[in-house]
Design a protein around this motif. Structure first.
Motif, mmCIF file in Angstrom:
data_model
loop_
_atom_site.group_PDB
_atom_site.id
_atom_site.type_symbol
_atom_site.label_atom_id
_atom_site.label_comp_id
_atom_site.label_asym_id
_atom_site.label_seq_id
_atom_site.Cartn_x
_atom_site.Cartn_y
_atom_site.Cartn_z
ATOM 1 N N THR A 162 0.840 -1.198 0.000
ATOM 2 C CA THR A 162 0.000 0.000 0.000
ATOM 3 C C THR A 162 0.874 1.247 0.000
ATOM 4 O O THR A 162 0.612 2.219 -0.726
ATOM 5 N N PHE A 163 1.917 1.218 0.817
ATOM 6 C CA PHE A 163 2.830 2.352 0.954
ATOM 7 C C PHE A 163 3.586 2.627 -0.342
ATOM 8 O O PHE A 163 3.672 3.770 -0.808
ATOM 9 N N ILE A 164 4.139 1.579 -0.966
ATOM 10 C CA ILE A 164 4.904 1.781 -2.194
ATOM 11 C C ILE A 164 3.994 2.236 -3.333
ATOM 12 O O ILE A 164 4.378 3.082 -4.149
ATOM 13 N N ALA A 165 2.767 1.719 -3.394
ATOM 14 C CA ALA A 165 1.813 2.203 -4.395
ATOM 15 C C ALA A 165 1.501 3.677 -4.161
ATOM 16 O O ALA A 165 1.368 4.459 -5.120
ATOM 17 N N TYR A 166 1.381 4.071 -2.897
ATOM 18 C CA TYR A 166 1.135 5.471 -2.545
ATOM 19 C C TYR A 166 2.295 6.352 -3.026
ATOM 20 O O TYR A 166 2.072 7.424 -3.599
ATOM 21 N N LEU A 167 3.530 5.906 -2.816
ATOM 22 C CA LEU A 167 4.687 6.669 -3.280
ATOM 23 C C LEU A 167 4.701 6.762 -4.806
ATOM 24 O O LEU A 167 5.076 7.793 -5.372
ATOM 25 N N GLY A 168 4.273 5.679 -5.484
ATOM 26 C CA GLY A 168 4.213 5.704 -6.939
ATOM 27 C C GLY A 168 3.239 6.746 -7.446
ATOM 28 O O GLY A 168 3.518 7.456 -8.425
ATOM 29 N N ARG A 169 2.093 6.864 -6.796
ATOM 30 C CA ARG A 169 1.121 7.875 -7.208
ATOM 31 C C ARG A 169 1.647 9.283 -6.929
ATOM 32 O O ARG A 169 1.373 10.217 -7.682
ATOM 33 N N ALA A 170 2.391 9.440 -5.819
ATOM 34 C CA ALA A 170 2.916 10.746 -5.457
ATOM 35 C C ALA A 170 4.072 11.177 -6.363
ATOM 36 O O ALA A 170 4.293 12.375 -6.562
ATOM 37 N N VAL A 171 4.791 10.198 -6.904
ATOM 38 C CA VAL A 171 5.923 10.483 -7.794
ATOM 39 C C VAL A 171 5.696 9.709 -9.089
ATOM 40 O O VAL A 171 6.323 8.673 -9.336
ATOM 41 N N PRO A 172 4.785 10.174 -9.942
ATOM 42 C CA PRO A 172 4.416 9.412 -11.146
ATOM 43 C C PRO A 172 5.555 9.234 -12.130
ATOM 44 O O PRO A 172 5.479 8.360 -13.006
ATOM 45 N N GLU A 173 6.626 10.020 -11.998
ATOM 46 C CA GLU A 173 7.783 9.854 -12.887
ATOM 47 C C GLU A 173 8.459 8.495 -12.716
ATOM 48 O O GLU A 173 9.247 8.075 -13.577
ATOM 49 N N LEU A 174 8.139 7.791 -11.639
ATOM 50 C CA LEU A 174 8.673 6.445 -11.450
ATOM 51 C C LEU A 174 8.047 5.440 -12.411
ATOM 52 O O LEU A 174 8.636 4.380 -12.666
ATOM 53 N N HIS A 175 6.838 5.728 -12.909
ATOM 54 C CA HIS A 175 6.108 4.797 -13.780
ATOM 55 C C HIS A 175 6.115 3.399 -13.157
ATOM 56 O O HIS A 175 6.495 2.410 -13.788
ATOM 57 N N LEU A 176 5.671 3.326 -11.940
ATOM 58 C CA LEU A 176 5.825 2.131 -11.127
ATOM 59 C C LEU A 176 4.725 1.106 -11.399
ATOM 60 O O LEU A 176 3.560 1.323 -11.060
#
Length: 252
Positions: A162-176
């Protein structure tokens, strides 16, 4: 009756690959059974800071410890700014939360270590200069703003994924693009229902991480049922199966 039959067919489609994953896990006699002696050392994936002056962001996934590994993975982010002599790990860990410890752990650590005996897979890598440094600072800010600092539930979330998905949404440049075995990635913080996909693009609809759908360029189409993800990726082509993971062409 027909609707009920459809439900059981769909449920079976989710359960079949999960059964394969559980059987594989039970047959694997190399699994660590004692967390105190399980490997946590480096796997040699991350570039050494002394030999890598540029900034680095790595995202890893490794099978969870003991029985949890039959169903899903633990994910984390390791980052090193330009010129830094160590990596910082961004992750959520459940141990100690019931005693008042923060679930979010951000600090220096082995970037690419075994997760209690399970070797990690690198699922995203970025290297560069000032632009990657800026992303690392945004990861720090997002980790601080995460709304479930003192909460952890293995299922359906909020948990490490949940946390890593949250970080992905916050930093979309990761294209996670998190693997389908990252149970908890579809749990939206603050009991949300609508959000961007963890990759930062497309969209996601989720009811407490138990029922939902994701449609995005990175993730493709994913259906979530009781925390399990089943999907189809088109770029490159692959099936995403509960417990088993991604089956198809490599993303590299």
């Amino acid at each position: 009756m027909r609707a009920l039959s459809y439900f059981f067919v769909i449920f079976a489609i989710f359960l079949a690959p999960l059964g394969v994953a559980v059987a594989r896990h039970l047959a694997d006699d190399t699994q660590a059974t004692d967390w105190r002696t399980a490997r946590r050392d480096s796997t040699g994936i991350a570039p050494l800071p002394a030999q890598t002056p540029e900034a680095v962001i790595h995202v890893y996934a490794a099978r969870a410890f003991r029985w949890r590994g039959a169903f899903g993975v633990h994910t984390w982010i390791a980052a090193k700014p330009q010129g830094a002599d160590a990596y910082t790990r961004f992750e959520v860990v459940g141990w100690g939360v019931s005693q008042g410890r923060n679930a979010v752990r951000v600090g220096e650590g082995v970037p690419d270590g075994y997760w209690y005996g399970n070797a990690p897979t690198l699922i995203r890598a970025l290297r560069g200069g000032d632009e990657v440094d800026a992303l690392i600072e945004r990861l720090r800010a997002a980790a601080t703003a995460y709304p479930h600092q003192h909460e952890y539930r293995v299922w359906p979330g909020p948990n490490s994924n949940t946390f890593i998905a949250y970080l992905g949404r916050a930093v979309p440049e990761l294209h996670l693009d998190l693997p389908p075995t990252a149970i908890g990635k579809d749990y939206l913080p603050d009991t949300g229902v609508f959000a961007r996909a963890p990759s930062g693009g497309g969209f996601q609809v989720s009811l407490a991480g138990l029922l939902g759908v994701t449609l995005a360029a990175e993730e493709g189409l994913e259906i979530n049922l009781l925390g399990l993800s089943l999907g189809l990726d088109l770029s490159p082509p692959a099936l995403k199966l509960p417990g088993v993971g991604r089956i198809g062409m490599s993303e590299e």
